[in-house]
Scaffold this motif. Structure first.
Motif, short mmCIF file in Angstrom:
data_model
loop_
_atom_site.label_atom_id
_atom_site.label_comp_id
_atom_site.label_asym_id
_atom_site.label_seq_id
_atom_site.Cartn_x
_atom_site.Cartn_y
_atom_site.Cartn_z
N MET A 512 0.83 -1.21 0.00
CA MET A 512 0.00 0.00 0.00
C MET A 512 0.86 1.26 0.00
N MET A 513 1.94 1.25 0.78
CA MET A 513 2.75 2.47 0.85
C MET A 513 3.49 2.72 -0.46
N GLY A 514 3.85 1.67 -1.17
CA GLY A 514 4.46 1.86 -2.48
C GLY A 514 3.50 2.54 -3.44
N VAL A 515 2.23 2.12 -3.39
CA VAL A 515 1.22 2.69 -4.28
C VAL A 515 0.93 4.15 -3.91
N THR A 516 0.71 4.42 -2.62
CA THR A 516 0.37 5.79 -2.22
C THR A 516 1.55 6.74 -2.40
N LEU A 517 2.76 6.25 -2.18
CA LEU A 517 3.93 7.09 -2.36
C LEU A 517 4.09 7.50 -3.83
N PHE A 518 3.96 6.52 -4.72
CA PHE A 518 4.12 6.83 -6.13
C PHE A 518 3.00 7.75 -6.62
N TYR A 519 1.79 7.52 -6.14
CA TYR A 519 0.67 8.38 -6.52
C TYR A 519 0.93 9.83 -6.11
N SER A 520 1.47 10.03 -4.91
CA SER A 520 1.68 11.39 -4.40
C SER A 520 2.92 12.05 -5.01
N ILE A 521 3.96 11.26 -5.18
CA ILE A 521 5.23 11.83 -5.62
C ILE A 521 5.17 12.27 -7.08
N ARG A 522 4.28 11.66 -7.85
CA ARG A 522 4.13 12.05 -9.25
C ARG A 522 3.57 13.47 -9.39
N ARG A 523 2.97 13.99 -8.33
CA ARG A 523 2.35 15.31 -8.39
C ARG A 523 3.30 16.42 -7.93
N GLU A 524 4.52 16.03 -7.61
CA GLU A 524 5.53 17.04 -7.26
C GLU A 524 5.91 17.85 -8.50
N PRO A 525 6.29 19.13 -8.33
CA PRO A 525 6.74 19.93 -9.47
C PRO A 525 7.97 19.32 -10.12
N LYS A 526 8.09 19.46 -11.42
CA LYS A 526 9.28 18.99 -12.13
C LYS A 526 10.48 19.85 -11.75
N PRO A 527 11.70 19.31 -11.85
CA PRO A 527 12.89 20.06 -11.43
C PRO A 527 13.01 21.42 -12.10
N TRP A 528 12.74 21.51 -13.41
CA TRP A 528 12.89 22.81 -14.07
C TRP A 528 11.83 23.80 -13.63
N ALA A 529 10.71 23.28 -13.11
CA ALA A 529 9.65 24.18 -12.64
C ALA A 529 10.00 24.84 -11.32
N MET A 530 11.05 24.35 -10.65
CA MET A 530 11.45 24.92 -9.38
C MET A 530 12.57 25.95 -9.52
N VAL A 546 2.93 32.70 -14.35
CA VAL A 546 3.44 31.35 -14.10
C VAL A 546 3.39 31.01 -12.62
N GLU A 547 2.27 31.44 -11.97
CA GLU A 547 2.17 31.15 -10.54
C GLU A 547 2.22 29.65 -10.25
N HIS A 548 1.73 28.85 -11.20
CA HIS A 548 1.71 27.41 -10.95
C HIS A 548 3.09 26.79 -10.92
N LEU A 549 4.11 27.58 -11.29
CA LEU A 549 5.49 27.07 -11.25
C LEU A 549 6.21 27.52 -9.99
N ASN A 550 5.54 28.26 -9.15
CA ASN A 550 6.15 28.74 -7.91
C ASN A 550 6.56 27.54 -7.05
N PRO A 551 7.82 27.49 -6.63
CA PRO A 551 8.27 26.34 -5.83
C PRO A 551 7.54 26.20 -4.52
N ALA A 552 6.92 27.28 -4.04
CA ALA A 552 6.18 27.20 -2.78
C ALA A 552 4.84 26.50 -2.96
N HIS A 553 4.40 26.40 -4.22
CA HIS A 553 3.12 25.78 -4.50
C HIS A 553 3.29 24.29 -4.72
N LYS A 554 2.64 23.49 -3.92
CA LYS A 554 2.69 22.04 -4.06
C LYS A 554 1.27 21.53 -4.08
N THR A 555 0.93 20.82 -5.11
CA THR A 555 -0.41 20.26 -5.18
C THR A 555 -0.56 19.11 -4.23
N ASP A 556 -1.77 18.90 -3.74
CA ASP A 556 -2.04 17.79 -2.84
C ASP A 556 -2.13 16.49 -3.60
#
Length: 556
Positions: A512-530, A546-556
């Motif tokens: 379960m933790m492998g599934v939930t981790l991968f699901y959540s981590i995929r929503r992190e900003p891409k490196p160039w977006a930071m 380009v507010e959606h690229l703000n490194p302070a913004h992290k989607t749930d």
């Protein structure tokens, strides 16, 4: 994905009381039904091995592949903290010492000679007591102590670090369920997850501590003539657990860190002595050769299930080891997470997966390789003597049945290491090495007990990494009791059977933790977006903000 303000502060009474009730019931069950408890464990573990072996073997190999992917992927840069510029709490060497001491110390000392001896005598791939069997024995031992077990620890550490440090959720197992159930982790669902984790963690710690006590007693008997008995083992448990409680009261930064560094130094001393006086050339060669064999056959070993012959060998070894490591995964994973705040995903996987594996291979090569060389020397001497005797008397004296170390291992696995020391270079040096090994086992016992106690306290305290001292003392007593009843119920066999049973529910958690981790981590900003906006590679193509690229913004 942020924790509610004011939830789960202080001790969680539901988790604290329910977990204690479960463990006390387990203790009473063994004490009252001591003669039958081992039989019950054997029956249920045999059922699980027969029907679910494929699941545990496939799961652990899947975890290894998943972690390897994360380490080299774009997600490797993600820092396991709220701020991307945070620094790790501990330096690299202190970190490596602590995670290794908390992870494998006692088990590695216990099996470093015994396991290669058993595989040398018999394995499914080669004829026993041959040069081919010696090579295969080290390859199999590397497999059981390499990337696969450490991957179980690392996946737990990674998931807890990510959801707790990165997303602000409680430092408990309930947080891995957040992507599935949301805020309901603060209710009954979360309580059940933490209760199961606490019970399994307490058992996982206690089973290996009982293993360490049994081997310490054997070493003391062989060196000083101290009787192997329940009384002696009880005294050892009380003494070492008392020291462990004192260590855990002093905190991670003092007692646990200093003892872990002491463990590494003493381990290094023991390795250097055996390497210097033992078959040095053979040990170095077998390290290189066995590492190559291990890497070459990693995938095939990781997916082999003994389908055709179903000989039972795998059920006694691999299919036992994986549930055993799973019972340790909550404790070691949480401990690694506790000391890894501020590291990146790539650092955590690389450091906690690769470095301990290399250290384990060195240890196994020095002790297991030395024992194998001595066995081979005895085999050659026996064959030469047999040839001479046969020529003179015309009588065939039979095949070589094993040397001193192998025969001692067959009689009692706890004596394997000490028999090696006795055969290295004289009685005095052998006794000295045995004493050092007993001290090392004791300090590994203490570091495993104190770090495990700290983790149990953190779970009771709803993720508070500095739990009350009273609960630390209570858990130290409970762990000592569980270790004692496991020895009382039948020693090594009872520990082995119970490990397989207790490890099964944790395997579900790991999936379960492998599934939930991968699901959540995929929503992190891409490196160039930071990166700052003025160096953004797509800046000229963007028409709007380009507010959606703000490194302070992290989607749930």
């Amino acid at each position: 994905m942020r924790a509610k303000s004011g939830v789960l502060k202080g001790l969680n009474p539901t988790v604290t009381i329910a977990s204690k009730v479960i463990l006390i019931a387990f203790i009473l069950f063994i004490v009252i039904l001591a003669n039958k408890a081992g039989q019950y464990f054997e029956t249920l573990s045999t059922f699980l091995l027969y029907n679910m072996k494929w699941f545990s073997i496939g799961l652990v190999t899947l975890v290894v592949g998943f972690l390897a992917y994360l380490m080299v992927s774009r997600y490797g840069h993600i820092r396991l903290s709220e701020n991307d510029d945070d620094k790790p709490e501990f330096n690299f060497w202190a970190w490596i010492a602590m995670l290794f001491s908390g992870g494998m110390g006692i088990g590695l000392v216990f099996w470093s000679v015994a396991e290669p001896m058993w595989h040398y005598a018999s394995n499914p791939f080669t004829k026993g007591l041959t040069d081919e069997a010696a090579s295969m024995s080290m390859q199999l031992t590397f497999y059981h102590w390499g990337l696969h077990p450490w991957s179980l620890f690392v996946i737990v550490a990674l998931a807890l670090s990510y959801f707790s440090y990165r997303k602000g959720l409680p430092f408990t197992f309930r947080s891995i369920l957040y992507p599935l159930v949301g805020e309901r982790i603060y209710g009954p669902i979360g309580h059940v997850a933490d209760i199961i984790t606490v019970a399994v963690t307490a058992f996982g710690i206690a089973q290996t501590l009982s293993l360490g006590v049994i081997q310490i007693n054997s070493g003391l008997e062989q060196t000083f003539g101290i009787e192997v008995s329940l009384m002696t083992q009880s005294i050892l448990i009380i003494t070492l657990c008392t020291i462990a409680v004192g260590s855990v009261l002093s905190g991670v930064g003092r007692g646990i860190r200093l003892l872990s560094q002491w463990n590494m130094l003493l381990s290094l001393l023991l390795v250097l002595i055996v390497l210097a006086i033992g078959p040095t050339r053979y040990v170095l060669n077998i390290f290189m050769e066995s590492t190559g064999n291990y890497m070459q056959n990693l995938v095939s070993m990781g997916l082999w299930t003994d389908t055709q012959s179903d000989s039972g060998w795998q059920s006694s070894w691999t299919a036992f080891y994986w549930p055993w490591w799973m019972t340790w995964a909550p404790f070691v994973g949480m401990f690694i997470a506790r000391i890894s705040r501020g590291r990146t995903i790539r650092e955590l996987i690389g450091g906690a997966l690769i470095a301990p594996t290399v250290i384990a291979f060195i240890w196994l090569s020095v002790f297991g390789g030395s024992a194998l060389k001595m066995e081979q020397n005895e085999r050659v001497a026996y064959q030469q003597q047999t040839a001479i005797s046969s020529a003179e008397t015309q009588i065939d004296t039979g095949e070589f049945a094993g040397g001193q170390i192998l025969n001692a291992t067959k009689k009692d696995s706890t004596r394997a290491l000490f028999t090696l020391f006795d055969n290295l270079d004289g009685a005095i040096l052998g006794n000295l090495l045995s004493v050092l090994a007993c001290i090392l086992l004791a300090t590994y016992f203490i570091t495993s007990a104190d770090s495990g106690t700290l983790i149990l306290c953190i779970l009771d305290a709803a993720g508070d990494t500095e739990p009350p001292k009273s609960i630390r003392i209570l858990w130290g007593v409970v762990i000592a009791l569980i270790a004692w009843v496991l020895i009382y119920a039948g020693g090594l066999q009872a520990i082995k059977y119970a490990s397989i049973i207790i490890g099964f529910p944790i395997s579900i958690f790991i999936l379960m933790m492998g599934v939930t981790l991968f699901y959540s981590i995929r929503r992190e900003p891409k490196p160039w977006a930071m990166l700052p906006q003025h160096v953004h590679p797509c800046e000229e193509q963007l028409d709007g903000p380009v507010e959606h690229l703000n490194p302070a913004h992290k989607t749930d």
